[in-house]
Design a protein around this motif. Structure first.
Motif, PDB file in Angstrom:
ATOM      1  N   VAL A  22      37.503  21.682  29.217  1.00 28.18           N
ATOM      2  CA  VAL A  22      38.148  22.656  28.341  1.00 28.18           C
ATOM      3  C   VAL A  22      38.444  23.884  29.184  1.00 28.18           C
ATOM      4  CG1 VAL A  22      37.885  24.159  26.337  1.00 28.18           C
ATOM      5  CG2 VAL A  22      36.924  21.859  26.286  1.00 28.18           C
ATOM      6  N   ILE A  24      39.934  27.681  29.212  1.00 28.52           N
ATOM      7  CA  ILE A  24      40.211  28.834  28.359  1.00 28.52           C
ATOM      8  C   ILE A  24      41.154  29.774  29.098  1.00 28.52           C
ATOM      9  CG2 ILE A  24      39.208  30.837  27.192  1.00 28.52           C
ATOM     10  CD1 ILE A  24      38.193  28.281  25.964  1.00 28.52           C
ATOM     11  N   HIS A  88      41.595  19.808  27.672  1.00 33.94           N
ATOM     12  CA  HIS A  88      41.788  20.528  26.422  1.00 33.94           C
ATOM     13  C   HIS A  88      42.128  21.953  26.856  1.00 33.94           C
ATOM     14  CE1 HIS A  88      40.026  17.131  24.429  1.00 33.94           C
ATOM     15  NE2 HIS A  88      38.775  17.418  24.771  1.00 33.94           N
ATOM     16  N   VAL A  90      43.004  25.809  25.865  1.00 34.18           N
ATOM     17  CA  VAL A  90      42.868  26.791  24.791  1.00 34.18           C
ATOM     18  C   VAL A  90      43.439  28.111  25.281  1.00 34.18           C
ATOM     19  CG1 VAL A  90      41.253  28.009  23.286  1.00 34.18           C
ATOM     20  CG2 VAL A  90      40.755  25.654  23.997  1.00 34.18           C
ATOM     21  N   ILE A  92      44.523  32.162  24.050  1.00 37.31           N
ATOM     22  CA  ILE A  92      44.511  33.233  23.061  1.00 37.31           C
ATOM     23  C   ILE A  92      45.487  34.321  23.494  1.00 37.31           C
ATOM     24  CG2 ILE A  92      42.477  34.272  24.151  1.00 37.31           C
ATOM     25  CD1 ILE A  92      41.741  35.433  21.407  1.00 37.31           C
ATOM     26  N   GLY A  96      47.774  32.236  25.185  1.00 39.68           N
ATOM     27  CA  GLY A  96      48.449  31.277  24.317  1.00 39.68           C
ATOM     28  C   GLY A  96      49.902  31.097  24.713  1.00 39.68           C
ATOM     29  N   ARG A 112      44.412  18.015  24.448  1.00 45.04           N
ATOM     30  CA  ARG A 112      44.561  18.842  23.256  1.00 45.04           C
ATOM     31  C   ARG A 112      45.098  20.208  23.678  1.00 45.04           C
ATOM     32  NH1 ARG A 112      43.143  14.630  21.573  1.00 45.04           N
ATOM     33  NH2 ARG A 112      41.642  14.063  19.973  1.00 45.04           N
ATOM     34  N   LEU A 113      45.850  20.831  22.780  1.00 44.98           N
ATOM     35  CA  LEU A 113      46.343  22.184  22.981  1.00 44.98           C
ATOM     36  C   LEU A 113      45.944  23.005  21.764  1.00 44.98           C
ATOM     37  CD1 LEU A 113      48.096  24.304  24.490  1.00 44.98           C
ATOM     38  CD2 LEU A 113      50.056  23.418  23.197  1.00 44.98           C
ATOM     39  N   ILE A 114      45.245  24.103  22.012  1.00 46.87           N
ATOM     40  CA  ILE A 114      44.830  25.008  20.945  1.00 46.87           C
ATOM     41  C   ILE A 114      45.337  26.399  21.305  1.00 46.87           C
ATOM     42  CG2 ILE A 114      42.882  26.003  19.689  1.00 46.87           C
ATOM     43  CD1 ILE A 114      41.295  23.454  20.613  1.00 46.87           C
ATOM     44  N   VAL A 115      46.140  26.961  20.415  1.00 49.92           N
ATOM     45  CA  VAL A 115      46.719  28.279  20.640  1.00 49.92           C
ATOM     46  C   VAL A 115      46.457  29.126  19.409  1.00 49.92           C
ATOM     47  CG1 VAL A 115      48.880  29.539  21.009  1.00 49.92           C
ATOM     48  CG2 VAL A 115      48.528  27.334  22.125  1.00 49.92           C
ATOM     49  N   TYR A 116      45.960  30.336  19.619  1.00 49.60           N
ATOM     50  CA  TYR A 116      45.774  31.217  18.472  1.00 49.60           C
ATOM     51  C   TYR A 116      46.028  32.669  18.855  1.00 49.60           C
ATOM     52  CZ  TYR A 116      40.998  31.539  20.395  1.00 49.60           C
ATOM     53  OH  TYR A 116      39.910  31.701  21.214  1.00 49.60           O
ATOM     54  N   SER A 118      48.805  34.287  18.950  1.00 47.82           N
ATOM     55  CA  SER A 118      49.804  34.271  20.011  1.00 47.82           C
ATOM     56  C   SER A 118      51.198  34.215  19.412  1.00 47.82           C
ATOM     57  CB  SER A 118      49.560  33.048  20.910  1.00 47.82           C
ATOM     58  OG  SER A 118      50.287  33.172  22.096  1.00 47.82           O
TER      59      SER A 118
END
Length: 181
Positions: A22, A24, A88, A90, A92, A96, A112-116, A118
């Motif tokens: 993961v 970040i 993965h 992530v 922010i 992001g 996985r792609l997690i964006v918040y 942003s």
């Protein structure tokens, strides 16, 4: 402390734990240190990788203007350096934006792609705010830096409803911004 070379610059990163990697990607006013409270729990289940972008945290500065594509290539260089084929990712805020651009160009690296917190692109207003951040950071003027960054991040309603919190945040940030330099 771990560093790798990217464009002749030292880029700081930290790897903890094992398992699925993961990575970040920090917001613009963050660094790898921002994620320290999460290091223990995330590294229990994942290979938890933090990185400071150029001009951030413990990484070197980049003396000329550049676009986010430089940071996208930095992420790819880090994955190649660590010999990671799937991750993965992530992101922010600013991270992001970089993560979204990375996904478009290097989607085959992503599990996985997690964006918040942003946006899909940098607006004129956001870009102008960034220019002020850079100017006041070079001047090491913590008060101007704060005024150009924090109040514009929050809505008018939030600023009004959380005046006490905002005042405490201003005091903390202006007393601690540029202190370690």
């Amino acid at each position: 402390m771990s560093y790798f070379n990217y464009l002749g610059k030292n880029i700081y990163y930290d790897v903890a734990g094992s398992g699925n990697p993961v990575v970040i990607l920090n917001g613009i006013m963050m660094s790898t240190k921002s994620w320290e409270p999460f290091k223990e729990s995330l590294s229990e289940h994942f290979q938890f990788i933090r990185v400071d972008f150029l001009d951030q945290g413990q990484s070197d500065s980049y003396e000329t203007n550049y676009t986010q594509s430089v940071q996208v290539e930095l992420v790819k260089a880090l994955l190649d350096h660590l010999d990671i084929q799937k991750v993965h990712l992530v992101g922010i805020s600013y991270g992001g934006e970089v993560a979204l651009q990375f996904a478009i160009k290097y989607g085959h690296y992503l599990d996985r792609l997690i964006v918040y917190n942003s946006v899909a692109y940098t607006t004129y207003t956001l870009a102008e705010t960034g220019h002020l951040w850079n100017q006041y950071a070079k001047e090491k003027d913590a008060h101007k830096y704060y005024e150009a960054t924090i109040p514009v991040i929050y809505s008018k309603d939030f600023n009004k409803a959380k005046q006490e919190w905002m005042a405490a945040r201003k005091k903390f940030l202006t007393e601690n911004t540029f202190r370690d330099e």
